[in-house]
Design a protein around this motif. Structure first.
Motif: not given
Ligand SMILES: Nc1ncnc2c1ncn2[C@@H]1O[C@H](COP(=O)(O)OP(=O)(O)O)[C@@H](O)[C@H]1O
Ligand SMILES: [Mg+2]
Length: 250
Positions: A5-17
């Protein structure tokens, strides 16, 4: 039983700039034990990130992943990943690649040979045990990779475009090999592909994703009886429906 089960899963990367990339945003999905699920969507919609989060190779930015109501922390031992690039050990024989995994799993030395041979038979490679990976075709190498993944005896098999580099005929053959294995071993399979035909042929359910932010746009049950006929009207209708969803995400 292993429900994922995935609950409210987020993944943010800091990309270019310093720009932030929401590779996955607020995903709620449930996978039942023994299900064959295809995950499909355009490049960059977070498919690989999703598998890496589930396997524990990548940390979540927020949300939770649970297996049978237990929070997954660190590496997820219930899962094994299979990639498009076979990543076999070139210095081992085919048999050696599989026995290595059995060794890692802690299987007794005396049982390794027999179990590895049984797994090679399962993927149709009993004749190639002594060969080195580089002597084999791409399709055969991917069979070895599947046998090796099964050696870890995971409850959940995570497959990231495993047949993406294969020609169509070989791809179709391996799809049938995988379905046979799934029916025999009753693993949960999460199968990432961007090939619609492959997703409809294989899965009980297709999760359609879109990019920016990475999200689920549709979760479609596929109830066509197996073996499926790629030329049937129902198959074609599903194909068109999914293509439209990918091209014009909701
Ligand atoms: N390690 C990383 N660092 C920065 N951005 C990443 C990283 N991994 C993935 N991304 C970004 O996250 C998004 C989703 O990538 P990915 O999961 O590889 O998508 P897919 O497998 O569906 O093509 C893309 O925009 C990608 O550029
Ligand atoms: Mg990917």
């Amino acid at each position: 039983m292993k429900n994922l089960v995935l609950n409210g899963v987020s993944r943010v990367f800091s990309g270019e700039d310093e720009r932030e990339v929401e590779a996955l945003f607020n995903l709620d999905i449930k996978f039942s034990a023994g299900e064959f699920v295809s995950i499909i969507g355009p490049t960059g919609c977070g498919k690989t990130t999703l598998l890496r989060l589930i396997s524990g190779l990548e940390p979540l930015t927020s949300g939770q992943i649970l297996i049978d109501d237990k929070l997954v922390k660190g590496l997820n031992r219930a899962c094994t990943l299979v990639f498009q690039q076979f990543s076999l050990f070139p210095w081992f024989s085919v048999l050696g690649n599989v026995t290595f995994a059995l060794e890692m799993k802690g299987i007794d030395k005396s049982r390794q040979h027999q179990e590895a041979s049984a797994l090679l038979k399962l993927v149709g490679l009993e004749g190639a045990a002594k060969a080195r990976p580089y002597e084999l075709s791409g399709g055969m190498q991917q069979r070895v990779a599947i046998a090796r993944a099964l050696a870890y005896d995971p409850e959940i098999l995570l497959m990231d475009e495993p047949f993406g580099a294969l020609d169509e005929k070989t791809r179709h053959k391996l799809q049938d090999v995988l379905l046979d294995i799934w029916q025999e071993k009753r693993k949960t399979i999460l199968f990432v592909t961007h090939n619609i035909d492959e997703a409809v042929y294989l899965a009980d359910r297709i999760v359609v994703m879109a990019a920016e932010p990475g999200r689920v746009v549709k979760d479609i049950p596929i109830t066509l009886p197996r073996p499926r006929n790629r030329l049937s009207e129902e198959f074609t209708e599903l194909h068109i429906r999914i293509r439209n969803l990918i091209e014009i995400p909701g």
